[in-house]
Scaffold this active site. Structure first.
Site, PDB file in Angstrom:
ATOM      1  N   CYS A  27      79.734  22.882  -3.047  1.00 56.20           N
ATOM      2  CA  CYS A  27      79.402  21.548  -3.549  1.00 56.20           C
ATOM      3  C   CYS A  27      79.757  20.477  -2.521  1.00 56.20           C
ATOM      4  O   CYS A  27      79.001  19.515  -2.328  1.00 56.20           O
ATOM      5  CB  CYS A  27      80.119  21.289  -4.866  1.00 56.20           C
ATOM      6  SG  CYS A  27      81.928  21.410  -4.772  1.00 56.20           S
ATOM      7  N   THR A  28      80.890  20.645  -1.838  1.00 55.53           N
ATOM      8  CA  THR A  28      81.306  19.629  -0.869  1.00 55.53           C
ATOM      9  C   THR A  28      80.456  19.677   0.397  1.00 55.53           C
ATOM     10  O   THR A  28      80.179  18.633   0.996  1.00 55.53           O
ATOM     11  CB  THR A  28      82.792  19.783  -0.528  1.00 55.53           C
ATOM     12  OG1 THR A  28      83.079  21.147  -0.195  1.00 55.53           O
ATOM     13  CG2 THR A  28      83.655  19.349  -1.700  1.00 55.53           C
ATOM     14  N   ARG A  51      99.427  26.031  -5.923  1.00 58.19           N
ATOM     15  CA  ARG A  51      98.643  26.213  -7.144  1.00 58.19           C
ATOM     16  C   ARG A  51      99.444  26.861  -8.273  1.00 58.19           C
ATOM     17  O   ARG A  51      98.876  27.176  -9.321  1.00 58.19           O
ATOM     18  CB  ARG A  51      97.364  26.991  -6.837  1.00 58.19           C
ATOM     19  CG  ARG A  51      96.237  26.061  -6.428  1.00 58.19           C
ATOM     20  CD  ARG A  51      94.950  26.781  -6.153  1.00 58.19           C
ATOM     21  NE  ARG A  51      94.855  27.157  -4.742  1.00 58.19           N
ATOM     22  CZ  ARG A  51      93.750  27.593  -4.168  1.00 58.19           C
ATOM     23  NH1 ARG A  51      92.646  27.723  -4.881  1.00 58.19           N
ATOM     24  NH2 ARG A  51      93.738  27.911  -2.892  1.00 58.19           N
TER      25      ARG A  51
END
EC number: 1.2.1.72
Length: 339
Positions: free
Chosen positions: A154-155, A199
């Site tokens: 997407c980026t 994370r």
């Protein structure tokens, strides 16, 4: 009519299906099957109801192993081994590979061995695929003989059209990128174990740096940009929409008006529907459900010493990318027709 299957029905898989029903492409693309290991009841529920994109406008029901959307019937499969999927029997033209786990050619060729004609990967892949495509920039590289193709990330889809426009007009010498990305489902709701220690932390409570290969993705699409870009990425406590802080050094001397004018013209011209431009005082949620790959925020353009340019780009990292999956798959079929 292109017969497609979705392998992996998570955020992107469901967005692809919903985008198809909203995009006006249902006369060209038919979703024949979905392979997903979740329970059919959950598949049906999450197709109908979505926290990010709202309630689906079509009625969704289950009938045995069939997902019914209006008058359409989609076969639900629950097969963990891609080699055993019934793609030949179902005459599948393209598999949308959206599990996130099959990232190289050999793994994705399981779909080909199972009878699919082509595979379009919904995430960055290893370099051994036939092509990595950012629709609008290099989809003309697609060939009839290609079988395994990546739709990049997407980026990458957000930033490459902008770099391409700037380079053609002003010659890009180098650049640095910070991706400000919404939280994703590889993060934790509350602190829990993860291989990436950052994370392990609660996604809704921190801005979390994560690794990114965005700079290498740019090089794959624009090979002449090799070693000219570096990127970092942080995840922020929002559930959708991403911002990209792009800084580039240009060969030609420019001002803010020239930069914005060139990008606005591109958004109305060759990149119409892919690249957008706004000079309104908007925030991230205003770009939720936007089908474009990238929207330039003209209010944030800055120029230093005539050559250093800073831009702010927006994208719906789910919806925009899902729409590009549809566009790229149509371009794949067109490449076969043009043979």
């Amino acid at each position: 009519m292109i017969r497609v299957a979705i392998n992996g029905y998570g955020r992107i898989g469901r967005s692809i299906l919903r985008a198809l029903y909203e995009s006006g492409k249902r006369q060209q693309i038919q979703i024949v099957a979905i392979n997903e290991l979740a329970k059919p009841e959950a598949i049906c529920h999450l197709t109908q109801y979505d926290t990010t994109h709202g309630r689906f406008k079509h009625t969704v029901k289950l009938n045995g192993d069939q997902l019914l959307i209006g008058d359409d019937s989609i076969l639900l499969l629950n097969q963990p081994d891609a080699n055993l999927l019934p793609w030949a029997e179902l005459d599948i033209d393209i598999v949308y590979e959206a599990t996130g786990s099959l990232i190289d050619r050999q793994a994705c060729e399981a779909h080909i061995h199972a009878g699919a004609k082509q595979v379009l990967i919904s995430h960055p892949s290893s370099a051994d695929v036939d092509e990595t495509i950012v629709y609008g920039v290099n989809h003309d590289l697609l060939r009839a003989e290609h079988t395994v193709i990546s739709n990049a990330s997407c980026t990458t889809n957000c930033i490459v059209p902008v770099i391409d426009v700037l380079d053609k007009h002003f010659e890009v010498k180098s650049g640095a990128i910070t991706t400000i990305h919404s939280a994703m489902n590889d993060q934790q709701v509350i602190d829990a174990y993860h291989d990436d220690l950052r994370r392990t932390r609660a996604a809704g409570q921190s801005i979390i740096p994560v690794d990114t290969k965005l700079a290498r993705g740019i090089e794959r699409i624009l090979p002449h940009m090799k070693d000219k870009f570096e990127a970092i990425s942080v995840r922020v406590p929002t559930i959708n929409v991403t911002a990209i802080d792009l800084s580039v050094t240009l060969e030609k001397k420019v001002n803010i008006e020239q930069i914005n004018s060139v990008l606005q013209r591109a958004s109305n011209g060759s990149f119409n529907g892919i690249l957008g431009y706004t000079d309104e005082p908007l925030v991230s949620c205003d770009f939720n459900h936007d089908p474009r790959s990238s929207i330039v925020d003209g209010t944030q353009t800055r120029v230093s010493a005539g050559h250093l340019v800073k831009l702010l780009l927006w994208c719906d990292n789910e919806w925009g990318f899902a729409n590009r999956m549809l566009d790229t798959s149509l371009a794949m079929i067109q490449a076969k027709l043009d043979r």
